[in-house]
Scaffold this motif. Structure first.
Motif, PDB file in Angstrom:
ATOM      1  N   LEU A 130      -8.669   2.377  -3.783  1.00  0.00           N
ATOM      2  CA  LEU A 130      -8.263   3.675  -3.253  1.00  0.00           C
ATOM      3  C   LEU A 130      -8.071   4.710  -4.370  1.00  0.00           C
ATOM      4  O   LEU A 130      -8.313   5.913  -4.171  1.00  0.00           O
TER       5      LEU A 130
ATOM      6  N   ILE B  87     -11.435   0.328   4.062  1.00  0.00           N
ATOM      7  CA  ILE B  87     -11.255  -1.079   3.721  1.00  0.00           C
ATOM      8  C   ILE B  87     -11.455  -1.858   5.026  1.00  0.00           C
ATOM      9  O   ILE B  87     -10.728  -1.645   5.994  1.00  0.00           O
TER      10      ILE B  87
ATOM     11  N   LEU C  94     -14.639  -1.060   0.904  1.00  0.00           N
ATOM     12  CA  LEU C  94     -14.262  -2.361   0.378  1.00  0.00           C
ATOM     13  C   LEU C  94     -14.283  -3.346   1.548  1.00  0.00           C
ATOM     14  O   LEU C  94     -13.553  -3.174   2.518  1.00  0.00           O
TER      15      LEU C  94
ATOM     16  N   LYS D  77      -6.120  -5.110  -5.356  1.00  0.00           N
ATOM     17  CA  LYS D  77      -7.523  -4.699  -5.295  1.00  0.00           C
ATOM     18  C   LYS D  77      -7.694  -3.456  -4.415  1.00  0.00           C
ATOM     19  O   LYS D  77      -8.524  -2.578  -4.705  1.00  0.00           O
ATOM     20  N   SER D  78      -6.926  -3.372  -3.341  1.00  0.00           N
ATOM     21  CA  SER D  78      -7.020  -2.220  -2.436  1.00  0.00           C
ATOM     22  C   SER D  78      -6.544  -0.951  -3.122  1.00  0.00           C
ATOM     23  O   SER D  78      -7.164   0.115  -2.997  1.00  0.00           O
TER      24      SER D  78
ATOM     25  N   PHE E   5      -4.810  -8.842  -2.635  1.00  0.00           N
ATOM     26  CA  PHE E   5      -5.437  -7.868  -1.743  1.00  0.00           C
ATOM     27  C   PHE E   5      -4.849  -6.478  -1.946  1.00  0.00           C
ATOM     28  O   PHE E   5      -5.589  -5.491  -2.019  1.00  0.00           O
TER      29      PHE E   5
ATOM     30  N   ALA F 141     -11.641  -5.530   6.725  1.00  0.00           N
ATOM     31  CA  ALA F 141     -11.283  -6.930   6.499  1.00  0.00           C
ATOM     32  C   ALA F 141     -11.574  -7.782   7.728  1.00  0.00           C
ATOM     33  O   ALA F 141     -11.283  -7.375   8.858  1.00  0.00           O
TER      34      ALA F 141
ATOM     35  N   VAL G  48     -13.712  -7.201   2.877  1.00  0.00           N
ATOM     36  CA  VAL G  48     -12.885  -8.344   2.490  1.00  0.00           C
ATOM     37  C   VAL G  48     -12.927  -9.417   3.574  1.00  0.00           C
ATOM     38  O   VAL G  48     -12.889  -9.095   4.771  1.00  0.00           O
TER      39      VAL G  48
ATOM     40  N   LEU H   6      -6.523 -11.466   3.911  1.00  0.00           N
ATOM     41  CA  LEU H   6      -5.739 -10.383   3.294  1.00  0.00           C
ATOM     42  C   LEU H   6      -4.246 -10.677   3.345  1.00  0.00           C
ATOM     43  O   LEU H   6      -3.479 -10.162   2.514  1.00  0.00           O
TER      44      LEU H   6
ATOM     45  N   ILE I 139       0.840  -1.204   0.000  1.00  0.00           N
ATOM     46  CA  ILE I 139       0.000   0.000   0.000  1.00  0.00           C
ATOM     47  C   ILE I 139       0.871   1.250   0.000  1.00  0.00           C
ATOM     48  O   ILE I 139       0.572   2.240  -0.680  1.00  0.00           O
TER      49      ILE I 139
ATOM     50  N   ASP J 281      -8.051   7.724   4.816  1.00  0.00           N
ATOM     51  CA  ASP J 281      -8.642   6.446   4.477  1.00  0.00           C
ATOM     52  C   ASP J 281      -8.334   5.503   5.635  1.00  0.00           C
ATOM     53  O   ASP J 281      -7.282   5.619   6.272  1.00  0.00           O
TER      54      ASP J 281
ATOM     55  N   LEU K   3      -7.955   1.448   6.979  1.00  0.00           N
ATOM     56  CA  LEU K   3      -7.861   0.019   6.704  1.00  0.00           C
ATOM     57  C   LEU K   3      -7.938  -0.685   8.051  1.00  0.00           C
ATOM     58  O   LEU K   3      -6.997  -0.645   8.841  1.00  0.00           O
TER      59      LEU K   3
END
Length: 329
Positions: free
Chosen positions: A325, A174, A272, A320-321, A317, A176, A274, A310, A103, A148, A150
């Protein structure tokens, strides 16, 4: 379920026996998530700054009465920072280097220890609401106007509280291996966790092998690879969680599992969601339920995967993340 003195003592005893073994290393659905992904080879993505999760220094920032420990990568990337919110009993060194570095290759990433966890000072919070307040305090102390999030497992529950408390502070999320307040089986997380801690102790394995991964050949292989990766940082590692903090988090999870359902339709942010198709800690139906409740959500369910999907499918992962984003709102 009422928590009494006897159950506290039982949990404390089990925790004391197994701590060293367990923490020694410290609504569209996507189902085509690489069926052979459990065999994917680890991939390290270099940072613009030359830093990586293996070597980035731990810093501290004071906010209120807490000195928060944190690590920061990809600051030169600019843009909206991505703040990581860790799982039950997790500290900084429980994040998979492939996920953090992946990331941070294109984003500003911040991981931190909440109040009373790892290197952060203060008394640990015993509710998701309090943990969210502390996270908000940290985010604002860092000078961020919008972030953001996660969130993994308990971290995903904290993220939900953050966006409900201060929606303007959040751009995207996100989530998870997590679920909504009062979700199916969440009140049983304590029992599942303690049981697998004992399994780990008596089989001389890290309990995360049982808690995060399936017992299929692919899941076992993925678990071993993950446990090796989180040991890659050999110097300046974080402090392990204390029994006091662990017990506070278990109380927070118990309360979250018993909490009345919350109206998540008010959360218009892109999310998102997951999980793996066989999550024992926060049962997979919770992720499906969460995606249904969030009006602007996407859902990924990985095959032959559990709570740590993840990490098992880290390459996919991360890909897709980043796509999520980068996508325009």
């Amino acid at each position: 379920m009422k928590i009494n003195t006897t159950s506290h003592l039982l949990k404390a005893a089990i925790f004391g026996i197994t701590l060293a073994a367990t923490f020694q290393s410290t609504a569209a659905e996507t189902t085509d998530a690489m069926a052979d992904g459990s065999r994917q080879s680890p991939q390290t993505i270099s940072q613009n700054s030359g830093e990586s999760w293996k070597s980035v220094p731990t810093q501290t920032i004071s906010a209120g009465d807490v000195n928060f420990a944190y690590r920061e990568l990809g600051k030169s990337n600019g843009g909206t920072p991505v703040v990581f919110l860790v799982h039950l009993a997790g500290v900084l060194d429980n994040w998979d280097p492939r996920v953090v570095d992946g990331i941070a290759a294109t984003h500003h990433v911040i991981t931190f220890d909440n109040r009373g966890i790892g290197e952060s000072s203060g008394t640990p919070s015993n509710s998701m609401e309090q943990m969210a307040d502390d996270a908000i305090t940290f985010i604002k102390a860092m000078g961020f106007k919008q972030v953001d999030l996660l969130g993994l497992s308990m971290g995903g529950m904290i993220a939900q509280e953050i966006v409900l408390k201060e929606p303007q502070l959040v751009r995207k999320m996100i989530l998870a291996g997590t679920g909504p307040a009062g979700g199916e089986g969440i009140s049983s997380v304590t029992g599942v966790t303690l049981y697998d801690m004992l399994r780990g102790f008596f089989t001389r394995q890290d309990a995360k092998q049982f808690l995060f991964f399936t017992r299929t050949p692919g899941g076992i292989e993925a678990g071993k690879a993950f446990l090796a990766r989180i040991k890659e940082r050999s110097e300046n590692r974080d402090k392990e969680i204390t029994m006091t903090a662990f017990m506070a988090q278990l109380e927070a999870l118990r309360a979250w599992g018993a909490k009345q359902s919350v109206d998540l339709s008010v959360v218009k942010h892109p999310v998102l969601v997951v999980n793996g198709d066989n999550d024992r800690m926060v049962p997979t139906p919770n992720s499906r339920d969460l995606a249904r409740r969030l009006p602007n959500s996407e859902l990924i369910i990985y095959p032959d995967a559990g709570h740590g999907a993840l990490f098992q499918f880290h390459d996919d992962f991360v890909s897709k993340s980043l796509e999520f984003l980068h996508k325009a709102q």
